[in-house]
Design a protein around this motif. Sequence first.
Motif, short mmCIF file in Angstrom:
data_model
loop_
_atom_site.label_atom_id
_atom_site.label_comp_id
_atom_site.label_asym_id
_atom_site.label_seq_id
_atom_site.Cartn_x
_atom_site.Cartn_y
_atom_site.Cartn_z
N HIS A 7 0.82 -1.21 0.00
CA HIS A 7 0.00 0.00 0.00
C HIS A 7 0.85 1.26 0.00
N ASP A 8 2.11 1.13 -0.34
CA ASP A 8 3.02 2.28 -0.37
C ASP A 8 3.65 2.39 -1.75
N PRO A 9 3.00 3.14 -2.66
CA PRO A 9 3.52 3.22 -4.02
C PRO A 9 4.88 3.91 -4.10
N VAL A 10 5.21 4.75 -3.14
CA VAL A 10 6.53 5.40 -3.14
C VAL A 10 7.61 4.33 -2.98
N MET A 11 7.41 3.43 -2.04
CA MET A 11 8.40 2.36 -1.84
C MET A 11 8.41 1.40 -3.02
N GLN A 12 7.28 1.22 -3.68
CA GLN A 12 7.26 0.39 -4.88
C GLN A 12 8.15 0.99 -5.96
N ARG A 49 16.67 10.54 -13.41
CA ARG A 49 15.73 9.45 -13.13
C ARG A 49 14.40 10.07 -12.71
N PHE A 50 13.34 9.62 -13.35
CA PHE A 50 12.00 10.10 -13.03
C PHE A 50 11.12 8.89 -12.71
N GLY A 51 10.28 9.04 -11.73
CA GLY A 51 9.30 8.02 -11.39
C GLY A 51 7.93 8.67 -11.31
N TYR A 52 6.91 7.93 -11.68
CA TYR A 52 5.55 8.47 -11.67
C TYR A 52 4.63 7.52 -10.94
N ILE A 53 3.76 8.09 -10.14
CA ILE A 53 2.69 7.35 -9.49
C ILE A 53 1.39 7.92 -10.02
N ASP A 110 -2.91 19.32 -7.45
CA ASP A 110 -3.26 18.04 -8.06
C ASP A 110 -2.04 17.14 -8.29
N ILE A 111 -0.83 17.66 -8.04
CA ILE A 111 0.39 16.89 -8.27
C ILE A 111 1.30 16.99 -7.05
N TYR A 112 1.71 15.86 -6.55
CA TYR A 112 2.67 15.81 -5.45
C TYR A 112 4.04 15.51 -6.04
N VAL A 113 5.08 16.16 -5.52
CA VAL A 113 6.43 15.97 -6.05
C VAL A 113 7.43 15.79 -4.91
N ARG A 114 8.51 15.07 -5.24
CA ARG A 114 9.61 14.91 -4.29
C ARG A 114 10.84 14.45 -5.05
N TYR A 115 11.97 15.07 -4.74
CA TYR A 115 13.25 14.57 -5.23
C TYR A 115 13.89 13.83 -4.08
N ARG A 116 14.26 12.58 -4.31
CA ARG A 116 14.91 11.76 -3.27
C ARG A 116 16.40 11.75 -3.54
N ASP A 117 17.13 12.42 -2.67
CA ASP A 117 18.58 12.55 -2.83
C ASP A 117 19.30 11.21 -2.84
N ASN A 118 18.96 10.32 -1.91
CA ASN A 118 19.69 9.05 -1.81
C ASN A 118 19.58 8.22 -3.08
N GLU A 119 18.41 8.21 -3.69
CA GLU A 119 18.20 7.41 -4.90
C GLU A 119 18.40 8.23 -6.16
N GLN A 120 18.54 9.53 -6.02
CA GLN A 120 18.67 10.45 -7.15
C GLN A 120 17.54 10.27 -8.16
N ILE A 121 16.32 10.37 -7.64
CA ILE A 121 15.14 10.22 -8.50
C ILE A 121 14.11 11.29 -8.14
N PHE A 122 13.48 11.84 -9.16
CA PHE A 122 12.38 12.79 -9.00
C PHE A 122 11.09 12.02 -9.21
N ILE A 123 10.19 12.07 -8.22
CA ILE A 123 8.94 11.31 -8.31
C ILE A 123 7.77 12.28 -8.31
#
Length: 105
Positions: free
Chosen positions: A3-8, A38-42, A66-79
């Motif tokens: 139930h955690d798409p971010v971790m997916q 790196r980009f990820g989309y939910i 309508d859009i949530y965003v976060r850049y994760r430094d450790n994984e170097q990905i923008f989601i």
Amino acid sequence: MKHDPVMQVIETLKGATATGGIAKTDGSHFAFRGVVRRFGYIVADLKPSLETVLRNHDFKNDWNPDIYVRYRDNEQIFIQAMGYDTLIAHAKKRNQAFFSVLFGE
């Protein structure tokens, strides 16, 4: 994690990075060598339960509610996380601008 798409997204990235890329549905392989961004989309219904998960992962939606965003430094990905209706609305706007330029409308 079910139930955690971010971790997916993060676990998918880790697995793809560990194997050097991902296998596409047609059987071909996309390698991560030389990938700069790196980009990820939910894409999911932005229900209160999902919004809570996103806030727990420190996502922001300051510039567009309508859009949530976060850049994760450790994984170097923008989601980005958004609803399906937002995805469709943006695609229509993008395509409208494209056809206006293409056909001079």
